[in-house]
Design an enzyme around this catalytic site. Structure first.
Site, mmCIF file in Angstrom:
data_model
loop_
_atom_site.group_PDB
_atom_site.id
_atom_site.type_symbol
_atom_site.label_atom_id
_atom_site.label_comp_id
_atom_site.label_asym_id
_atom_site.label_seq_id
_atom_site.Cartn_x
_atom_site.Cartn_y
_atom_site.Cartn_z
ATOM 1 N N THR A 104 5.121 41.020 37.979
ATOM 2 C CA THR A 104 3.784 40.516 37.980
ATOM 3 C C THR A 104 3.057 41.864 38.303
ATOM 4 O O THR A 104 2.782 42.777 37.489
ATOM 5 C CB THR A 104 3.318 39.621 38.863
ATOM 6 O OG1 THR A 104 4.111 39.637 40.463
ATOM 7 C CG2 THR A 104 3.988 38.183 38.396
ATOM 8 N N LYS A 136 12.142 40.680 41.759
ATOM 9 C CA LYS A 136 10.597 41.037 41.265
ATOM 10 C C LYS A 136 9.939 40.863 42.802
ATOM 11 O O LYS A 136 10.303 39.976 43.632
ATOM 12 C CB LYS A 136 9.814 40.300 40.377
ATOM 13 C CG LYS A 136 9.831 38.742 40.551
ATOM 14 C CD LYS A 136 8.666 38.341 41.284
ATOM 15 C CE LYS A 136 7.256 39.132 40.676
ATOM 16 N NZ LYS A 136 6.281 38.800 41.824
ATOM 17 N N THR A 192 13.247 36.736 48.634
ATOM 18 C CA THR A 192 11.907 37.125 47.961
ATOM 19 C C THR A 192 11.092 36.570 47.149
ATOM 20 O O THR A 192 11.519 35.233 46.946
ATOM 21 C CB THR A 192 12.589 38.782 47.533
ATOM 22 O OG1 THR A 192 11.256 39.671 47.335
ATOM 23 C CG2 THR A 192 13.218 38.643 46.417
ATOM 24 N N GLU A 220 2.481 46.889 46.935
ATOM 25 C CA GLU A 220 1.383 46.986 46.492
ATOM 26 C C GLU A 220 0.572 47.955 47.042
ATOM 27 O O GLU A 220 0.207 47.892 48.271
ATOM 28 C CB GLU A 220 0.284 45.650 46.340
ATOM 29 C CG GLU A 220 0.850 44.780 45.301
ATOM 30 C CD GLU A 220 0.358 43.464 45.369
ATOM 31 O OE1 GLU A 220 0.382 42.508 44.627
ATOM 32 O OE2 GLU A 220 -0.196 43.022 46.652
ATOM 33 N N ASN A 249 -5.521 43.541 44.980
ATOM 34 C CA ASN A 249 -5.527 42.092 45.325
ATOM 35 C C ASN A 249 -6.849 41.522 45.243
ATOM 36 O O ASN A 249 -7.452 40.487 45.097
ATOM 37 C CB ASN A 249 -5.038 41.820 46.704
ATOM 38 C CG ASN A 249 -3.618 41.867 47.115
ATOM 39 O OD1 ASN A 249 -3.156 40.934 46.569
ATOM 40 N ND2 ASN A 249 -2.854 42.924 47.386
#
Length: 409
Positions: free
Chosen positions: A160, A186, A197, A280, A404
Protein backbone atom coordinates in the site's frame (compact mmCIF):
# COMPACT_ATOMS: atom_id res chain seq x y z
CA UNK A 1 11.68 7.36 1.54
CA UNK A 2 13.31 4.35 3.17
CA UNK A 3 16.43 3.56 5.17
CA UNK A 4 19.22 1.67 3.46
CA UNK A 5 19.24 -0.23 0.22
CA UNK A 6 17.00 -3.23 -0.27
CA UNK A 7 17.07 -5.82 -3.01
CA UNK A 8 14.27 -8.35 -3.28
CA UNK A 9 15.90 -11.81 -3.05
CA UNK A 10 15.72 -14.36 -5.84
CA UNK A 11 13.49 -16.88 -4.12
CA UNK A 12 13.73 -20.57 -5.00
CA UNK A 13 10.57 -22.49 -5.81
CA UNK A 14 8.74 -24.29 -3.03
CA UNK A 15 7.29 -27.46 -4.52
CA UNK A 16 3.49 -27.38 -4.75
CA UNK A 17 3.09 -23.71 -3.80
CA UNK A 18 2.23 -21.19 -6.51
CA UNK A 19 1.53 -17.46 -6.57
CA UNK A 20 -0.44 -15.34 -9.02
CA UNK A 21 -1.22 -11.63 -9.34
CA UNK A 22 -3.56 -9.34 -11.22
CA UNK A 23 -4.23 -5.65 -11.77
CA UNK A 24 -7.86 -5.39 -10.69
CA UNK A 25 -7.99 -1.60 -10.34
CA UNK A 26 -9.26 -1.82 -6.77
CA UNK A 27 -7.96 1.66 -5.90
CA UNK A 28 -5.55 2.65 -8.66
CA UNK A 29 -5.20 1.45 -12.25
CA UNK A 30 -2.15 -0.29 -13.68
CA UNK A 31 -0.75 -1.69 -10.46
CA UNK A 32 -0.79 -5.19 -9.01
CA UNK A 33 -3.38 -5.20 -6.25
CA UNK A 34 -4.69 -8.77 -6.17
CA UNK A 35 -2.63 -11.80 -5.13
CA UNK A 36 -3.58 -15.47 -5.02
CA UNK A 37 -1.46 -18.11 -3.27
CA UNK A 38 -2.17 -21.77 -3.97
CA UNK A 39 -1.41 -24.20 -1.14
CA UNK A 40 -0.91 -27.88 -2.09
CA UNK A 41 -2.99 -30.68 -0.63
CA UNK A 42 -1.41 -32.23 2.45
CA UNK A 43 0.12 -28.94 3.62
CA UNK A 44 -0.23 -27.42 7.08
CA UNK A 45 -1.11 -23.76 7.68
CA UNK A 46 -0.82 -21.68 10.86
CA UNK A 47 -1.92 -18.10 11.36
CA UNK A 48 -1.88 -15.22 13.82
CA UNK A 49 -4.28 -12.30 13.56
CA UNK A 50 -4.78 -8.81 14.95
CA UNK A 51 -6.19 -8.34 18.44
CA UNK A 52 -7.83 -5.06 17.43
CA UNK A 53 -11.48 -5.28 18.53
CA UNK A 54 -12.54 -3.73 15.21
CA UNK A 55 -10.87 -6.51 13.26
CA UNK A 56 -11.57 -6.42 9.53
CA UNK A 57 -14.11 -8.70 7.86
CA UNK A 58 -11.40 -10.77 6.11
CA UNK A 59 -9.70 -11.35 9.47
CA UNK A 60 -12.94 -12.75 10.90
CA UNK A 61 -13.54 -14.95 7.86
CA UNK A 62 -9.94 -16.14 7.56
CA UNK A 63 -9.78 -16.99 11.25
CA UNK A 64 -13.07 -18.92 11.09
CA UNK A 65 -12.18 -20.78 7.89
CA UNK A 66 -8.72 -21.68 9.19
CA UNK A 67 -10.26 -23.09 12.38
CA UNK A 68 -12.77 -25.10 10.31
CA UNK A 69 -9.99 -26.59 8.19
CA UNK A 70 -7.89 -27.45 11.24
CA UNK A 71 -10.90 -29.07 12.96
CA UNK A 72 -11.24 -31.57 10.11
CA UNK A 73 -7.47 -32.12 9.89
CA UNK A 74 -7.25 -30.30 6.58
CA UNK A 75 -5.50 -27.18 5.37
CA UNK A 76 -6.61 -24.14 3.37
CA UNK A 77 -5.99 -24.50 -0.37
CA UNK A 78 -5.82 -20.82 -1.33
CA UNK A 79 -5.08 -17.41 0.12
CA UNK A 80 -6.45 -14.32 -1.63
CA UNK A 81 -5.10 -10.85 -0.83
CA UNK A 82 -6.32 -7.49 -2.07
CA UNK A 83 -4.79 -4.06 -1.50
CA UNK A 84 -6.33 -0.61 -1.77
CA UNK A 85 -9.28 -1.43 0.49
CA UNK A 86 -9.12 -2.89 4.02
CA UNK A 87 -12.74 -4.12 4.12
CA UNK A 88 -12.69 -3.04 7.77
CA UNK A 89 -15.47 -1.22 9.59
CA UNK A 90 -17.85 -2.53 6.93
CA UNK A 91 -20.20 -4.66 9.08
CA UNK A 92 -22.27 -7.47 7.60
CA UNK A 93 -21.69 -6.21 4.08
CA UNK A 94 -17.96 -6.61 4.54
CA UNK A 95 -18.35 -10.15 5.86
CA UNK A 96 -20.54 -11.06 2.89
CA UNK A 97 -18.02 -9.57 0.46
CA UNK A 98 -15.14 -11.47 2.05
CA UNK A 99 -17.08 -14.75 1.86
CA UNK A 100 -18.16 -14.03 -1.73
CA UNK A 101 -14.53 -13.45 -2.69
CA UNK A 102 -13.62 -16.84 -1.23
CA UNK A 103 -16.57 -18.51 -2.95
CA UNK A 104 -15.66 -17.12 -6.37
CA UNK A 105 -12.02 -18.16 -6.10
CA UNK A 106 -13.15 -21.58 -4.86
CA UNK A 107 -15.41 -21.92 -7.90
CA UNK A 108 -12.57 -21.02 -10.27
CA UNK A 109 -10.15 -23.43 -8.58
CA UNK A 110 -12.56 -26.28 -7.88
CA UNK A 111 -12.17 -26.30 -4.09
CA UNK A 112 -14.47 -25.74 -1.12
CA UNK A 113 -15.20 -22.12 -0.22
CA UNK A 114 -14.00 -22.49 3.38
CA UNK A 115 -10.58 -23.63 2.15
CA UNK A 116 -9.96 -20.10 0.80
CA UNK A 117 -8.70 -17.50 3.27
CA UNK A 118 -9.18 -13.78 2.48
CA UNK A 119 -6.87 -10.89 3.42
CA UNK A 120 -7.24 -7.17 2.71
CA UNK A 121 -5.26 -4.00 3.32
CA UNK A 122 -5.91 -0.36 2.52
CA UNK A 123 -8.44 2.28 3.49
CA UNK A 124 -10.77 1.48 6.41
CA UNK A 125 -14.52 2.01 6.20
CA UNK A 126 -15.06 1.72 2.45
CA UNK A 127 -16.98 -1.14 0.79
CA UNK A 128 -14.97 -3.42 -1.46
CA UNK A 129 -15.37 -2.75 -5.21
CA UNK A 130 -16.56 -6.31 -5.68
CA UNK A 131 -17.07 -6.18 -9.44
CA UNK A 132 -13.44 -5.19 -10.00
CA UNK A 133 -12.10 -7.54 -7.35
CA UNK A 134 -13.99 -10.60 -8.58
CA UNK A 135 -13.22 -9.64 -12.16
CA UNK A 136 -9.51 -9.79 -11.42
CA UNK A 137 -9.54 -13.30 -9.96
CA UNK A 138 -9.38 -15.23 -13.27
CA UNK A 139 -6.23 -13.38 -14.33
CA UNK A 140 -4.61 -14.00 -10.93
CA UNK A 141 -5.40 -17.73 -11.15
CA UNK A 142 -4.19 -17.88 -14.74
CA UNK A 143 -0.83 -16.40 -13.74
CA UNK A 144 -0.11 -18.89 -10.92
CA UNK A 145 3.54 -19.92 -10.93
CA UNK A 146 6.26 -20.97 -8.48
CA UNK A 147 9.32 -19.16 -9.81
CA UNK A 148 11.25 -16.20 -8.42
CA UNK A 149 9.33 -13.78 -10.63
CA UNK A 150 6.02 -14.96 -9.14
CA UNK A 151 7.34 -14.34 -5.63
CA UNK A 152 8.51 -10.83 -6.49
CA UNK A 153 5.23 -9.92 -8.21
CA UNK A 154 3.32 -11.19 -5.17
CA UNK A 155 5.58 -9.07 -2.94
CA UNK A 156 4.71 -6.04 -5.05
CA UNK A 157 1.04 -6.93 -5.18
CA UNK A 158 0.45 -6.68 -1.43
CA UNK A 159 1.90 -3.17 -0.97
CA UNK A 160 0.00 0.00 0.00
CA UNK A 161 2.06 2.98 1.21
CA UNK A 162 5.22 0.84 1.11
CA UNK A 163 7.94 2.13 -1.19
CA UNK A 164 9.40 -1.29 -2.00
CA UNK A 165 8.54 -5.00 -1.80
CA UNK A 166 9.83 -6.94 1.20
CA UNK A 167 11.09 -10.49 0.90
CA UNK A 168 13.38 -12.89 2.73
CA UNK A 169 14.59 -16.37 1.92
CA UNK A 170 16.74 -18.94 3.70
CA UNK A 171 17.90 -22.34 2.46
CA UNK A 172 19.35 -24.76 4.99
CA UNK A 173 20.63 -28.30 5.08
CA UNK A 174 18.81 -30.73 7.36
CA UNK A 175 20.50 -34.11 7.23
CA UNK A 176 20.69 -35.09 3.58
CA UNK A 177 17.82 -32.80 2.57
CA UNK A 178 17.56 -29.11 1.70
CA UNK A 179 14.81 -27.00 3.27
CA UNK A 180 13.68 -23.63 1.92
CA UNK A 181 11.84 -20.87 3.78
CA UNK A 182 10.47 -17.93 1.73
CA UNK A 183 8.52 -14.95 3.02
CA UNK A 184 6.95 -11.71 1.83
CA UNK A 185 5.48 -8.94 3.94
CA UNK A 186 3.89 -5.52 3.65
CA UNK A 187 3.68 -2.70 6.13
CA UNK A 188 4.83 0.88 6.40
CA UNK A 189 2.41 2.76 8.65
CA UNK A 190 -0.18 1.81 11.28
CA UNK A 191 2.52 -0.43 12.67
CA UNK A 192 2.64 -1.65 16.19
CA UNK A 193 1.59 -5.23 15.67
CA UNK A 194 -0.28 -6.91 18.47
CA UNK A 195 0.36 -10.35 17.02
CA UNK A 196 2.23 -9.90 13.75
CA UNK A 197 2.41 -7.22 11.11
CA UNK A 198 -0.09 -5.81 8.67
CA UNK A 199 0.37 -8.74 6.29
CA UNK A 200 3.05 -11.43 6.08
CA UNK A 201 3.07 -14.74 4.22
CA UNK A 202 5.84 -17.26 4.89
CA UNK A 203 6.14 -20.71 3.32
CA UNK A 204 8.47 -23.69 3.64
CA UNK A 205 8.70 -27.08 1.99
CA UNK A 206 9.38 -28.74 5.35
CA UNK A 207 6.98 -31.30 6.80
CA UNK A 208 5.77 -30.04 10.18
CA UNK A 209 2.82 -31.24 12.25
CA UNK A 210 0.13 -28.70 13.08
CA UNK A 211 0.78 -28.22 16.84
CA UNK A 212 4.49 -27.63 16.23
CA UNK A 213 3.78 -25.28 13.30
CA UNK A 214 1.42 -23.23 15.49
CA UNK A 215 4.05 -23.06 18.23
CA UNK A 216 6.86 -22.09 15.87
CA UNK A 217 4.78 -19.29 14.39
CA UNK A 218 3.87 -17.86 17.80
CA UNK A 219 7.47 -18.02 19.03
CA UNK A 220 9.06 -16.39 16.00
CA UNK A 221 6.35 -13.73 15.57
CA UNK A 222 6.74 -12.76 19.21
CA UNK A 223 10.43 -11.95 18.68
CA UNK A 224 10.07 -10.29 15.28
CA UNK A 225 6.81 -8.69 14.17
CA UNK A 226 5.70 -8.13 17.76
CA UNK A 227 8.92 -6.20 18.37
CA UNK A 228 8.48 -3.46 15.76
CA UNK A 229 6.69 -0.13 15.86
CA UNK A 230 6.44 2.82 13.49
CA UNK A 231 3.65 4.78 15.12
CA UNK A 232 2.13 2.66 17.91
CA UNK A 233 -1.06 1.92 15.94
CA UNK A 234 -2.27 -1.68 15.73
CA UNK A 235 -4.03 -2.29 12.42
CA UNK A 236 -7.50 -3.77 12.00
CA UNK A 237 -6.12 -6.15 9.36
CA UNK A 238 -2.92 -7.66 10.76
CA UNK A 239 -2.23 -11.26 9.77
CA UNK A 240 0.81 -13.50 9.53
CA UNK A 241 0.51 -16.90 7.88
CA UNK A 242 2.98 -19.79 7.92
CA UNK A 243 2.58 -22.56 5.34
CA UNK A 244 4.44 -25.90 5.47
CA UNK A 245 3.86 -27.82 2.24
CA UNK A 246 5.21 -31.10 3.62
CA UNK A 247 7.11 -31.90 0.41
CA UNK A 248 10.55 -31.68 2.04
CA UNK A 249 12.43 -32.84 5.13
CA UNK A 250 10.48 -33.68 8.26
CA UNK A 251 11.00 -31.35 11.22
CA UNK A 252 10.19 -33.32 14.35
CA UNK A 253 13.14 -34.23 16.57
CA UNK A 254 14.63 -31.71 18.98
CA UNK A 255 17.74 -30.96 16.92
CA UNK A 256 15.81 -30.46 13.68
CA UNK A 257 13.28 -28.21 15.39
CA UNK A 258 16.06 -26.03 16.83
CA UNK A 259 17.76 -25.66 13.44
CA UNK A 260 14.49 -24.88 11.67
CA UNK A 261 13.37 -22.44 14.38
CA UNK A 262 16.58 -20.45 14.02
CA UNK A 263 16.16 -20.23 10.24
CA UNK A 264 12.50 -19.26 10.53
CA UNK A 265 13.39 -16.59 13.10
CA UNK A 266 15.92 -15.18 10.67
CA UNK A 267 13.27 -14.86 7.93
CA UNK A 268 10.69 -13.35 10.28
CA UNK A 269 13.17 -10.86 11.74
CA UNK A 270 14.45 -9.80 8.33
CA UNK A 271 10.88 -9.15 7.16
CA UNK A 272 9.99 -7.27 10.36
CA UNK A 273 13.08 -5.08 10.10
CA UNK A 274 12.32 -4.40 6.42
CA UNK A 275 8.99 -2.90 7.52
CA UNK A 276 10.76 -0.50 9.87
CA UNK A 277 13.32 0.42 7.23
CA UNK A 278 10.38 1.30 4.97
CA UNK A 279 8.33 3.00 7.69
CA UNK A 280 6.28 5.93 6.45
CA UNK A 281 8.64 8.88 6.15
CA UNK A 282 11.46 6.98 7.86
CA UNK A 283 15.00 8.32 7.64
CA UNK A 284 16.42 6.34 10.60
CA UNK A 285 16.43 2.66 11.59
CA UNK A 286 16.66 2.43 15.37
CA UNK A 287 17.48 -0.64 17.47
CA UNK A 288 16.37 -0.36 21.10
CA UNK A 289 17.96 -3.03 23.26
CA UNK A 290 16.98 -3.25 26.92
CA UNK A 291 19.15 -5.46 29.14
CA UNK A 292 19.30 -6.40 32.82
CA UNK A 293 15.52 -6.32 33.25
CA UNK A 294 13.59 -8.30 35.84
CA UNK A 295 11.47 -9.89 33.08
CA UNK A 296 11.17 -9.84 29.31
CA UNK A 297 7.83 -8.04 29.69
CA UNK A 298 9.54 -5.30 31.69
CA UNK A 299 12.27 -4.97 29.06
CA UNK A 300 9.65 -4.67 26.30
CA UNK A 301 7.72 -2.08 28.30
CA UNK A 302 10.79 0.14 28.58
CA UNK A 303 11.78 -0.34 24.94
CA UNK A 304 8.32 0.48 23.60
CA UNK A 305 7.98 3.51 25.88
CA UNK A 306 11.11 4.98 24.31
CA UNK A 307 10.15 3.85 20.81
CA UNK A 308 6.73 5.52 21.04
CA UNK A 309 7.93 8.84 22.42
CA UNK A 310 7.23 11.60 19.84
CA UNK A 311 9.97 13.68 21.45
CA UNK A 312 12.54 10.90 21.05
CA UNK A 313 11.40 10.14 17.51
CA UNK A 314 11.55 13.77 16.36
CA UNK A 315 15.00 14.18 17.94
CA UNK A 316 16.12 11.13 15.97
CA UNK A 317 14.79 12.70 12.77
CA UNK A 318 16.61 15.94 13.50
CA UNK A 319 19.84 14.11 14.45
CA UNK A 320 19.59 16.06 17.71
CA UNK A 321 21.53 14.47 20.57
CA UNK A 322 18.89 15.48 23.10
CA UNK A 323 19.62 12.55 25.39
CA UNK A 324 17.32 13.92 28.11
CA UNK A 325 14.33 12.82 26.03
CA UNK A 326 15.54 9.21 26.13
CA UNK A 327 16.16 9.44 29.88
CA UNK A 328 12.68 10.89 30.47
CA UNK A 329 11.01 8.15 28.41
CA UNK A 330 12.85 5.40 30.29
CA UNK A 331 11.80 7.02 33.57
CA UNK A 332 8.09 6.99 32.74
CA UNK A 333 8.00 3.36 31.62
CA UNK A 334 5.59 1.20 33.66
CA UNK A 335 8.26 -0.36 35.88
CA UNK A 336 7.67 -0.88 39.60
CA UNK A 337 10.26 0.22 42.16
CA UNK A 338 12.45 1.86 39.55
CA UNK A 339 15.96 2.75 40.76
CA UNK A 340 17.46 5.35 38.43
CA UNK A 341 20.90 4.92 40.03
CA UNK A 342 21.28 1.50 38.38
CA UNK A 343 20.28 2.59 34.86
CA UNK A 344 22.89 2.89 32.12
CA UNK A 345 22.03 4.28 28.68
CA UNK A 346 24.34 4.07 25.65
CA UNK A 347 23.86 5.70 22.25
CA UNK A 348 25.95 3.53 19.96
CA UNK A 349 29.38 3.46 21.61
CA UNK A 350 28.71 6.69 23.52
CA UNK A 351 27.73 6.47 27.20
CA UNK A 352 24.86 8.90 27.87
CA UNK A 353 23.60 8.11 31.36
CA UNK A 354 24.88 6.40 34.49
CA UNK A 355 24.43 6.80 38.26
CA UNK A 356 21.22 8.78 37.82
CA UNK A 357 22.50 11.46 35.43
CA UNK A 358 24.69 12.37 32.49
CA UNK A 359 27.77 10.18 32.13
CA UNK A 360 30.94 12.11 33.08
CA UNK A 361 32.66 11.42 29.76
CA UNK A 362 29.74 12.38 27.53
CA UNK A 363 30.17 15.14 24.97
CA UNK A 364 27.57 16.70 22.68
CA UNK A 365 29.86 16.18 19.69
CA UNK A 366 30.10 12.43 20.33
CA UNK A 367 26.34 12.10 20.73
CA UNK A 368 25.64 14.13 17.60
CA UNK A 369 27.96 11.92 15.56
CA UNK A 370 25.91 8.84 16.40
CA UNK A 371 22.56 10.61 15.90
CA UNK A 372 23.59 11.64 12.39
CA UNK A 373 23.78 8.00 11.27
CA UNK A 374 20.99 6.20 9.38
CA UNK A 375 21.19 3.24 11.75
CA UNK A 376 21.20 4.05 15.45
CA UNK A 377 21.53 1.56 18.33
CA UNK A 378 20.29 2.58 21.77
CA UNK A 379 21.14 0.26 24.67
CA UNK A 380 19.49 0.56 28.08
CA UNK A 381 20.65 -1.53 31.04
CA UNK A 382 18.24 -1.45 33.99
CA UNK A 383 20.38 -3.26 36.57
CA UNK A 384 17.38 -5.24 37.79
CA UNK A 385 17.90 -8.78 36.47
CA UNK A 386 19.06 -10.95 33.59
CA UNK A 387 16.23 -10.59 31.03
CA UNK A 388 16.42 -8.59 27.81
CA UNK A 389 14.40 -7.58 24.75
CA UNK A 390 15.02 -5.79 21.46
CA UNK A 391 12.59 -3.51 19.65
CA UNK A 392 13.06 -1.85 16.25
CA UNK A 393 11.57 1.52 15.36
CA UNK A 394 11.93 4.51 13.06
CA UNK A 395 12.04 8.27 13.47
CA UNK A 396 9.12 10.68 13.01
CA UNK A 397 9.52 13.00 10.04
CA UNK A 398 7.54 15.65 8.19
CA UNK A 399 6.89 13.05 5.48
CA UNK A 400 5.08 10.77 7.95
CA UNK A 401 2.55 13.55 8.57
CA UNK A 402 2.21 14.31 4.86
CA UNK A 403 1.73 10.66 3.87
CA UNK A 404 -1.03 10.16 6.42
CA UNK A 405 -2.66 13.53 5.82
CA UNK A 406 -2.96 12.70 2.11
CA UNK A 407 -3.54 8.94 2.46
CA UNK A 408 -7.11 8.86 1.12
CA UNK A 409 -6.61 11.40 -1.65
Amino acid sequence: MAVGESRFPAMPAIEGLRLGTAMAGIKKPDRRDLVVIEVPEGARVAGTFTRNAFCAAPVTVARDYLAACTARDAAPRFLVINTGNANAGTGETGLRDARDTCAELARLAGVEADTVLPFSTGVIGEPLPMERLLGGLPAAVESLDDDADAWQKAGEGILTTDTRPKGASVTLEMGDATVTINGIAKGSGMIQPNMATMLAFVATDAAIEQPLLDSLLRETVDRSFNCITVDGDTSTNDACMLIATGRGARVADEEAVAVFRNALQRVMTELAQAIIRDGEGATKFVTLQVNEAASREEALAVAFTVAHSPLVKTALYASDANWGRILAAVGRAPVADFDVETVVIDLGDVRLVESGGRAPGYTEAAGSTVMAREEIPIRIALGRGAESATVWTSDLSHDYVSINADYRS
